[in-house]
Design an enzyme around this catalytic site. Structure first.
Site, PDB file in Angstrom:
ATOM      1  N   SER A 182       0.790  -1.226   0.000  1.00  0.00           N
ATOM      2  CA  SER A 182       0.000   0.000   0.000  1.00  0.00           C
ATOM      3  C   SER A 182       0.823   1.277   0.000  1.00  0.00           C
ATOM      4  O   SER A 182       0.374   2.298  -0.508  1.00  0.00           O
ATOM      5  CB  SER A 182      -0.949  -0.001   1.192  1.00  0.00           C
ATOM      6  N   HIS A 210      -5.438  -3.188  -2.405  1.00  0.00           N
ATOM      7  CA  HIS A 210      -5.090  -2.218  -3.448  1.00  0.00           C
ATOM      8  C   HIS A 210      -4.975  -2.883  -4.818  1.00  0.00           C
ATOM      9  O   HIS A 210      -4.520  -2.263  -5.777  1.00  0.00           O
ATOM     10  CB  HIS A 210      -3.795  -1.495  -3.093  1.00  0.00           C
ATOM     11  N   LYS A 241     -11.765   0.926  -1.308  1.00  0.00           N
ATOM     12  CA  LYS A 241     -10.765   1.656  -2.089  1.00  0.00           C
ATOM     13  C   LYS A 241     -11.287   1.787  -3.528  1.00  0.00           C
ATOM     14  O   LYS A 241     -12.159   2.605  -3.759  1.00  0.00           O
ATOM     15  CB  LYS A 241      -9.423   0.965  -1.933  1.00  0.00           C
TER      16      LYS A 241
HETATM   17  C1  LIG Z   1      -3.362  -3.673   2.390  1.00  0.00           C
HETATM   18  C2  LIG Z   1      -4.494  -3.195   3.249  1.00  0.00           C
HETATM   19  N1  LIG Z   1      -5.229  -4.097   3.937  1.00  0.00           N
HETATM   20  C3  LIG Z   1      -6.254  -3.719   4.709  1.00  0.00           C
HETATM   21  C4  LIG Z   1      -6.597  -2.394   4.853  1.00  0.00           C
HETATM   22  C5  LIG Z   1      -7.719  -2.032   5.763  1.00  0.00           C
HETATM   23  O1  LIG Z   1      -8.885  -1.877   5.051  1.00  0.00           O
HETATM   24  P1  LIG Z   1     -10.093  -0.985   5.625  1.00  0.00           P
HETATM   25  O2  LIG Z   1      -9.731   0.428   5.362  1.00  0.00           O
HETATM   26  O3  LIG Z   1     -11.273  -1.458   4.869  1.00  0.00           O
HETATM   27  O4  LIG Z   1     -10.183  -1.298   7.091  1.00  0.00           O
HETATM   28  C6  LIG Z   1      -5.876  -1.426   4.142  1.00  0.00           C
HETATM   29  C7  LIG Z   1      -6.191   0.017   4.172  1.00  0.00           C
HETATM   30  O5  LIG Z   1      -6.686   0.662   4.926  1.00  0.00           O
HETATM   31  C8  LIG Z   1      -4.800  -1.833   3.339  1.00  0.00           C
HETATM   32  O6  LIG Z   1      -4.065  -0.928   2.693  1.00  0.00           O
END
Ligand SMILES: Cc1ncc(COP(=O)(O)O)c(C=O)c1O
Length: 402
Positions: A182, A210, A241
């Site tokens: 990310s 992502h 996202k």
């Molecule tokens: C790779 C990754 N996994 C999980 C999450 C968490 O997702 P959420 O924002 O839906 O809690 C994120 C970003 O916030 C992320 O970048």
């Protein structure tokens, strides 16, 4: 008593401030569109994960508001307690179809999905192998599971191989990785990970937060791009996202979905996803599958912006996706550049430790499919002027904007 407690916390906050690590919220007064109103000012948004611009797309909005009209706002309770509303089942079918797997189970967020899946699958007798740059929610899931954690160097297959060999006695072995990292935008070596995992009888869990909507056929993610849909044991992805909504899924076999429904504490003990979020995400998936050219637009915009930044003289991390990390180094410099851009009407945020390793503070820039060339040229001009003013790029580099 409470004043002592408060002043203790305030001391910690002051320490963060001194180290240029304090975070603050900014108020957005409009929808997530290319231009947003921030604290009363119009700004070009280049900091969101709304990669396809679907958070404010008319069809996605309509699906969400229709769901509110029909089902109301809240899900009422955990799906196992108050019943499971139809839009969530429809969404799970859409996700399984997109991912090319048997079943999906929707969670309240990506954070909850990662915590719930990892802690359900792994326990004290197990071993987890985790890329050192995995997202915090994967790291926290690993810690909470009480499994033995082996952290391998970023994308380093040889290191992973030697760690897997060290944990042959574990009851279960689980390799966990982001598909698209990310904060760096690079890709996990998924085919090699799958090969190794098979050799060592380890399961593979891939977080496509992502990747989904961004990469692979119809935005199905990196696993689908590599033809590994059936080789990955646990697919994770967020709806928040590229899909423009909120919530997340775990996808894979029907057995996996049933197991998590019975064992994942963040599913069992948390209220079901709101109907509007589910309906919005379903509409987004249908939209991407019927008009995948929106993904091409995202990549074209990202390629254009990346070339512009490099021409100006900024150094980018070796990204393979529309996530563009402009590497700065020191947190204070990254904040100065972000502030310089905010003053010029461009909304970007400095990403600092502990989100990224010390000395690698950066601006994480994300052009979306919704930006026009004029938007991107406006932002490039702002980057150039702020970068020069702060001495972060050399004046000798030729101008990038027409
Ligand atoms: C790779 C990754 N996994 C999980 C999450 C968490 O997702 P959420 O924002 O839906 O809690 C994120 C970003 O916030 C992320 O970048």
């Amino acid at each position: 008593m409470s004043r002592v407690f408060d002043s203790d916390l305030a001391t910690e906050l002051e320490d963060l401030e001194r180290r240029a690590l304090r975070r603050r919220l900014r108020t957005i007064e409009t929808a997530h569109e290319p231009y947003v109103k921030v604290d009363g000012r119009e700004m070009l948004m280049l900091a969101s994960n709304n990669y396809l611009g679907l958070a404010s797309h008319p069809e996605v909005r309509r699906a969400a508001s229709d769901a509110i009209a029909r089902y109301g706002v809240g899900a009422g309770a955990s799906r196992l307690i108050a019943g499971s509303i139809e839009p969530l089942h429809e969404l799970e079918r859409e996700i399984a179809g997109l991912k090319g797997v048997e079943a999906a189970l929707v969670f309240g967020s990506g954070y909850l999905a990662n915590l719930g899946a990892i802690t359900a699958i792994a326990g004290p007798d197990d071993a987890i192998f985790s890329d050192e740059l995995n997202h915090a929610s994967l790291i926290d899931g690993c810690r909470l599971s009480r499994a033995r954690i082996f952290i391998y160097r970023h994308r380093d297959i040889d290191h992973l191989s030697s760690l897997l060999a060290d944990a042959a006695q574990a009851r279960r072995r689980l390799v966990v990785t982001d598909s698209v990292f990310s904060m760096d935008g690079d890709l996990a070596p998924l085919a090699e990970i799958v090969d190794l995992a098979r050799k060592h009888r380890a399961a593979v869990m891939v977080d496509e937060a992502h990747g989904v909507g961004v990469i692979g056929p119809n935005g199905a993610g990196l696993a689908a791009m590599l033809g590994l849909e059936r080789e990955i044991d646990i697919h994770i992805g967020t709806l928040s996202k590229a899909l423009g909504s909120y919530g997340a899924y775990v996808a894979g076999s029907r057995t996996l979905a049933d197991f998590l429904l019975n064992r994942a504490r963040s599913f069992i003990y948390s209220t079901g996803l709101a109907p509007a979020m589910a309906a919005g995400a379903s509409a987004a998936i249908r939209l991407i599958r019927s008009a995948p050219e929106i993904i091409e637009r995202l990549w074209e915009n990202a390629g254009y912006f990346r070339a512009g930044l490099e021409r100006i003289g900024f150094k980018l991390a070796p990204t393979a996706t529309p996530i563009l990390p402009v590497m700065i180094g020191e947190s204070a410099d990254a904040i100065r550049l972000a502030n310089g851009l905010l003053e010029r009407g461009v909304y970007v945020i400095a990403i600092r430790p502990p989100t990224v390793p010390a000395g690698t503070a950066r601006l994480r820039v994300t052009p979306t499919a919704a930006h026009s060339r004029a938007d991107l040229d406006f932002a490039l001009a702002a980057f150039e002027s702020a970068g020069r003013e702060l001495g972060l790029i050399s004046a000798a580099v030729s101008r990038c904007t027409p």
